[in-house]
Design an enzyme around this catalytic site. Structure first.
Site, PDB file in Angstrom:
ATOM      1  N   HIS A   1     -19.421  33.026  55.018  1.00  7.27           N
ATOM      2  CA  HIS A   1     -19.033  34.465  54.389  1.00  7.27           C
ATOM      3  C   HIS A   1     -18.683  34.443  52.986  1.00  7.27           C
ATOM      4  CE1 HIS A   1     -17.410  38.284  55.242  1.00  7.27           C
ATOM      5  NE2 HIS A   1     -16.100  38.182  54.583  1.00  7.27           N
TER       6      HIS A   1
ATOM      7  N   CYS B   1     -22.035  41.048  53.441  1.00  8.26           N
ATOM      8  CA  CYS B   1     -21.006  40.434  52.674  1.00  8.26           C
ATOM      9  C   CYS B   1     -21.457  40.153  51.167  1.00  8.26           C
ATOM     10  CB  CYS B   1     -20.367  39.137  53.344  1.00  8.26           C
ATOM     11  SG  CYS B   1     -21.354  37.804  53.602  1.00  8.26           S
TER      12      CYS B   1
ATOM     13  N   GLN C   1     -18.311  46.582  55.798  1.00  4.64           N
ATOM     14  CA  GLN C   1     -19.606  46.294  55.881  1.00  4.64           C
ATOM     15  C   GLN C   1     -20.065  46.816  57.058  1.00  4.64           C
ATOM     16  OE1 GLN C   1     -18.964  42.171  55.528  1.00  4.64           O
ATOM     17  NE2 GLN C   1     -20.280  41.791  57.219  1.00  4.64           N
TER      18      GLN C   1
END
Length: 338
Positions: free
Chosen positions: A290, A151, A145
């Site tokens: 995350h 994410c 990323q």
């Protein structure tokens, strides 16, 4: 209709650091500057200012101390996983947290009406002891990323790709950039961050998602360029799995496919993870920051795919202890109906 899962050392100083055998728990005396140069070459790291390099050098030294101590514990059988000087070895904890962990909160209460149908069904009990979708052919590139906090986009897109593979046996690469650019209308913030719930809501509203090749990832927020006629997977609805119910995740991964989940990736051990079954008691399940995808499981662990390139973890993956909601892995998991 398909049901698819979505969801430093300072210059001139010497110190003890770990060389290429670091992940084996062995260390040798070496010059910090030499090892730091090796790290920079291996990771193509360049710094604009001398100050930036000195600051990163200091973080590198501190992280190596953590790695060396931890891997000695691993060698002595006190832990089940190892650390290594991966792509984050020159980052302080603060820099890591601010730069890469940008998942926004998904409110369970707002999703109460979207409970997954798999819950309470016979499928909950009909699961194998282990499963790995990679062994069935679902092998995708080790995505990175980069400096974009995307994410959430990678996790949802990858999970849909897994469902398409389950149905067709083919890997259809879907656009992460579309989600980054276009889901701001549903509360996401581009590269500043986003949530799984907002992403699911956006895809349901817009109807579908384009191919990667038609809308490629550029790691920065841009103007939405979604073209409905180029959509290849249409999303009609979505559902969530019960909070802290790892059995439900296991059933969904088995019968539906790879699942998008949220997780706490804050600990230094997560930042510097190398291999083995991650089991850090300091990794709290109280909050998550995350998003990743559950690609499979073993008897005692989950297999998750990350978006930090092949030099993090086990070629971009991590195995993490199953059955204790480690790092909040079961706090929020969801799938789309397409």
């Amino acid at each position: 209709m398909w049901k698819l899962i979505f969801f430093g050392c300072l210059c001139g100083l010497n110190c003890q650091i770990v060389t290429s055998n670091l992940s084996e728990g062995n260390s040798s005396s070496a010059n910090c500057k030499s090892e730091f140069e090796k790290f920079k070459n291996n990771n193509n790291r360049k710094y604009l200012r001398t100050y930036d390099e000195m600051r990163s050098y200091k973080a590198f030294e501190e992280n190596f101390k953590v790695i060396e101590e931890h891997n000695q514990n691993y060698k002595e059988g006190q832990t089940s996983f190892r650390l290594k000087p991966n792509i984050f070895a020159d980052m302080s904890t603060d820099g890591y947290l601010k730069g890469f962990l940008r998942l926004l909160k998904s409110n369970i209460e707002d999703s109460a009406d979207n409970m997954a149908e798999i819950v309470g069904s016979p499928l909950m009990a009909n699961v194998p002891e282990s499963l790995d979708w990679r062994s069935k052919g679902f092998i995708t590139p080790p995505y990175n990323q980069l400096s974009c906090g995307s994410c959430y986009a990678f996790s949802i897109a990858e999970s849909i790709m897994g469902q398409v593979f389950k149905r067709t046996g083919k890997i259809l690469s879907l656009s992460k950039q579309q989600i980054v650019d276009c889901s701001v209308s549903h509360g996401n913030q581009g590269c500043v961050g986003g949530s799984l719930r907002n992403t699911l809501s956006y895809l349901q509203s817009t109807g579908g998602i384009m191919r990667d090749q038609d809308y490629p990832y550029v790691a920065r927020k841009g103007k939405c360029q979604f073209v409905p006629d180029l959509s290849v997977v249409n999303v009609t609805s979505w559902a969530i799995l019960p909070v802290r119910d790892e059995q439900a995740i296991q059933a969904a991964v088995t019968h539906i496919g790879p699942v998008a989940i949220s997780i706490n990736a804050s600990p230094k051990t997560f930042q510097l993870y190398s291999d083995g079954i991650y089991d850090d008691p300091l990794c709290s399940s109280a909050s998550v920051n995350h998003a990743m995808v559950v690609i499979g499981f073993g008897k005692d662990y989950w297999i998750l795919k990350n978006w930090w390139g092949q030099n993090w973890g086990e070629n971009g993956y991590i195995r993490i202890r199953k059955g204790v909601n480690m790092c909040g892995i079961a706090n929020y998991a969801a799938y789309a109906i397409v």
